[in-house]
Write a protein that holds these residues in place. Structure first.
Motif, short mmCIF file in Angstrom:
data_model
loop_
_atom_site.label_atom_id
_atom_site.label_comp_id
_atom_site.label_asym_id
_atom_site.label_seq_id
_atom_site.Cartn_x
_atom_site.Cartn_y
_atom_site.Cartn_z
N THR A 1 -19.78 79.18 80.43
CA THR A 1 -19.73 80.41 81.22
C THR A 1 -20.60 80.25 82.45
O THR A 1 -21.80 80.11 82.36
CB THR A 1 -20.22 81.61 80.39
OG1 THR A 1 -21.51 81.31 79.86
CG2 THR A 1 -19.27 81.90 79.25
N ASP A 2 -19.98 80.20 83.60
CA ASP A 2 -20.67 80.13 84.88
C ASP A 2 -19.86 80.99 85.83
O ASP A 2 -19.15 80.52 86.70
CB ASP A 2 -20.76 78.68 85.37
CG ASP A 2 -21.47 78.57 86.71
OD1 ASP A 2 -22.51 79.20 86.88
OD2 ASP A 2 -20.96 77.84 87.59
N THR B 1 -24.51 74.80 88.06
CA THR B 1 -23.62 75.87 88.53
C THR B 1 -22.46 75.29 89.31
O THR B 1 -22.59 74.27 89.98
CB THR B 1 -24.37 76.87 89.41
OG1 THR B 1 -23.48 77.90 89.84
CG2 THR B 1 -24.97 76.20 90.64
N SER B 2 -21.32 75.95 89.20
CA SER B 2 -20.17 75.66 90.06
C SER B 2 -19.78 76.86 90.89
O SER B 2 -18.79 76.80 91.64
CB SER B 2 -18.97 75.22 89.19
OG SER B 2 -19.25 74.03 88.49
N ARG C 1 -24.96 70.96 90.99
CA ARG C 1 -23.56 71.07 90.61
C ARG C 1 -23.11 69.82 89.86
O ARG C 1 -23.68 68.75 90.06
CB ARG C 1 -22.69 71.25 91.85
CG ARG C 1 -23.04 72.47 92.69
CD ARG C 1 -22.26 72.47 94.00
NE ARG C 1 -22.59 73.61 94.84
CZ ARG C 1 -21.97 74.79 94.81
NH1 ARG C 1 -20.99 74.99 93.96
NH2 ARG C 1 -22.34 75.76 95.61
N PRO C 2 -22.04 69.91 89.04
CA PRO C 2 -21.33 71.11 88.62
C PRO C 2 -21.92 71.72 87.36
O PRO C 2 -22.78 71.09 86.71
CB PRO C 2 -19.92 70.58 88.34
CG PRO C 2 -20.18 69.21 87.79
CD PRO C 2 -21.38 68.69 88.56
N ALA C 3 -21.45 72.92 87.00
CA ALA C 3 -21.81 73.49 85.71
C ALA C 3 -21.24 72.59 84.61
O ALA C 3 -20.13 72.08 84.71
CB ALA C 3 -21.24 74.90 85.59
N CYS D 1 -34.82 79.29 95.85
CA CYS D 1 -35.35 79.27 94.48
C CYS D 1 -34.39 80.04 93.57
O CYS D 1 -34.11 81.20 93.80
CB CYS D 1 -36.74 79.91 94.43
SG CYS D 1 -37.55 79.71 92.85
N ARG D 2 -33.90 79.35 92.55
CA ARG D 2 -33.00 79.97 91.57
C ARG D 2 -33.11 79.16 90.28
O ARG D 2 -33.74 78.10 90.24
CB ARG D 2 -31.56 80.00 92.09
CG ARG D 2 -31.10 78.69 92.67
CD ARG D 2 -29.84 78.82 93.50
NE ARG D 2 -29.66 77.60 94.32
CZ ARG D 2 -30.08 77.48 95.57
NH1 ARG D 2 -30.66 78.49 96.19
NH2 ARG D 2 -29.91 76.34 96.23
N GLY D 3 -32.47 79.66 89.24
CA GLY D 3 -32.61 79.01 87.95
C GLY D 3 -32.02 77.63 87.87
O GLY D 3 -32.33 76.86 86.95
N THR D 4 -31.17 77.28 88.83
CA THR D 4 -30.55 75.95 88.84
C THR D 4 -31.20 75.00 89.84
O THR D 4 -30.88 73.81 89.86
CB THR D 4 -29.06 76.06 89.20
OG1 THR D 4 -28.93 76.73 90.46
CG2 THR D 4 -28.30 76.81 88.12
#
Length: 438
Positions: A2-3, A192-193, A203-205, A413-416
């Motif tokens: 789930t992304d 994340t994608s 990338r990618p998720a 800045c983000r969780g990925t």
């Protein structure tokens, strides 16, 4: 896996891009006007560029990508491209280059920005990968903010009186919650994608299986790290990798960078001010070898990058990965210490509104957190839009840091988001937390 994210309105993305570019430029101006010209021209450490190099480099990258590549315009100053190519000249050599003087560098960056805003207003955000969802504009805003963080590191290295000020974080009661949190076994979606402005190495998720583990609920504090020092941690080879032991012996390391002992207490220098090391703050300015040695001394280890991201993003109730520990909303002041609002980490246990679903705090902001992992590509990685951003750095020479610091703007800045550096680096705003197998 789930992304999933709903499409974002192009007008909102354009507004977001304008705000991100403006915020970055305001910060660049602050960092380059609070000191006089000799400080802008000086190299305050061979590890860093002169501030005036960063200033013109920011404008040059913006011209290269937004004016020449996105808009197809003629080069404004092609003769300076080589001077401000970060791969052509190591930082130690840059003071000897024919750099633009401060006033000329400012005029150049301002002229580029004026033209770039015209490009932003008239560029469709669809039909072309580079401008899809405003990616090129987000990439340039992130690039400028990354250099703003670099310039803030230079300010910390700079000798002399205080040049920057900011209010301290809000005081909080001493943290009395659980020392660690159990992250249950199971797969989660890493990377994340769908994040519009995520960079290529995020990338990618993809799905990652993760055994159960425990992770510190808050970053390791100065008080905890002092216990390692007082127990002779820097003099005990048992806690160090062979490379780490050789490094600290060769360079005489006995405490975090900027610390020194005065009688019975530890002091530190922070942006021109000498102060007592605050016991409740996350420890700052430690290299990977120091973080790893502390973890071994404590009977623990550094979390892997995969473990860190699962602790930060995985929602066990829904099974999905969030953008941030607190959810999908962009960071707000109650979530994390970001954006140079403060010039120091907040006390351990701050920002309960920014905790992960499992109760892990301060995963975003305050201090970059060293992980056990080498900087490697994800399965299915594709370099974009240029291989020099990530691909040339993949390998065991670099260790991954996660989570950002007080010096990092929310746009970058983000969780990925993945950062990386040599395991010897201490001038960066780096700390850590520890983990253990369940």
């Amino acid at each position: 896996m789930t992304d999933e994210r709903s499409p974002i309105d192009p007008d909102l993305l354009r507004e977001r891009a304008l705000d991100a570019l403006t915020t970055a430029r305001d910060r660049t101006a602050l960092l380059t006007t609070c000191v006089d010209e000799p400080d802008l021209l000086a190299q305050h450490s061979p590890l860093m560029s002169p501030l005036v190099w960063d200033l013109a480099h920011i404008g040059n990258q913006e011209e290269l990508w937004l004016l020449r590549t996105v808009a197809g315009r003629e080069a404004m100053r092609p003769e300076i491209d080589g001077i401000y190519d970060a791969f052509e000249h190591p930082r130690a050599e840059r003071p000897s280059l024919p750099l633009l003087p401060p006033d000329e560098a400012r005029r150049y960056a301002a002229e580029v920005r004026g033209r770039a805003l015209d490009v932003l207003e008239n560029t469709p955000f669809e039909g072309r990968r580079l401008t899809q969802a405003g990616f090129a504009f987000g990439m340039i805003a992130q690039h400028e903010q990354q250099h703003d963080e670099t310039m803030l590191i230079t300010h910390q290295l700079r000798k002399g009186p205080q040049a920057l000020t900011a209010p301290d974080p809000e005081p909080v009661p001493p943290y009395t919650g659980p020392s660690e949190v159990l992250v249950p076994e199971g797969p989660f979606t890493m990377g994340t994608s769908t994040e519009p402005w995520a960079l290529d190495n995020e990338r990618p998720a993809h799905e990652r299986p993760v055994p159960a583990f425990h992770i510190d609920a808050v970053p390791v504090t100065n008080a905890a790290y002092q216990a390692f020092i007082e127990d002779g941690g820097y003099g005990d080879e048992r806690w160090w990798t062979p490379q780490g032991w050789a490094h600290i012996r060769t360079h005489g390391l006995k405490a975090p960078l900027y610390w020194h002992r005065d009688g019975g207490q530890w002091l530190r220098r922070r942006f021109g001010v000498t102060e007592v090391v605050p016991p409740d703050e996350p420890v700052l300015h430690v290299c990977w070898y120091e973080a790893d040695a502390y973890a071994r001394w404590a009977g623990r280890r550094l979390p892997t990058e995969t473990e860190w991201e699962k602790a930060a993003r995985h929602d066990p109730e829904s099974g999905r990965s969030r953008r941030y520990p607190w959810g999908d909303a962009d960071p707000a002041p109650e979530h994390a210490n970001l954006g140079q609002r403060h010039l120091r980490p907040a006390p351990a246990g701050s920002y309960p509104a920014g905790a992960s679903p499992l109760g892990v705090r301060q995963l975003i902001g305050d201090v970059w957190e060293w992980t056990a992992s080498d900087f490697l590509p994800y399965p299915g990685f594709t370099a974009y839009p240029y291989k020099e951003y990530s691909e040339v750095f993949f390998g065991p020479e670099y260790k991954v840091l996660r989570g950002g610091s007080f010096a990092v703007d929310p746009v970058v800045c983000r969780g990925t988001f993945r950062n990386w550096d040599y395991p010897i680096r201490r001038q960066i705003f780096s700390g850590f937390r520890t983990a253990r197998d369940a």
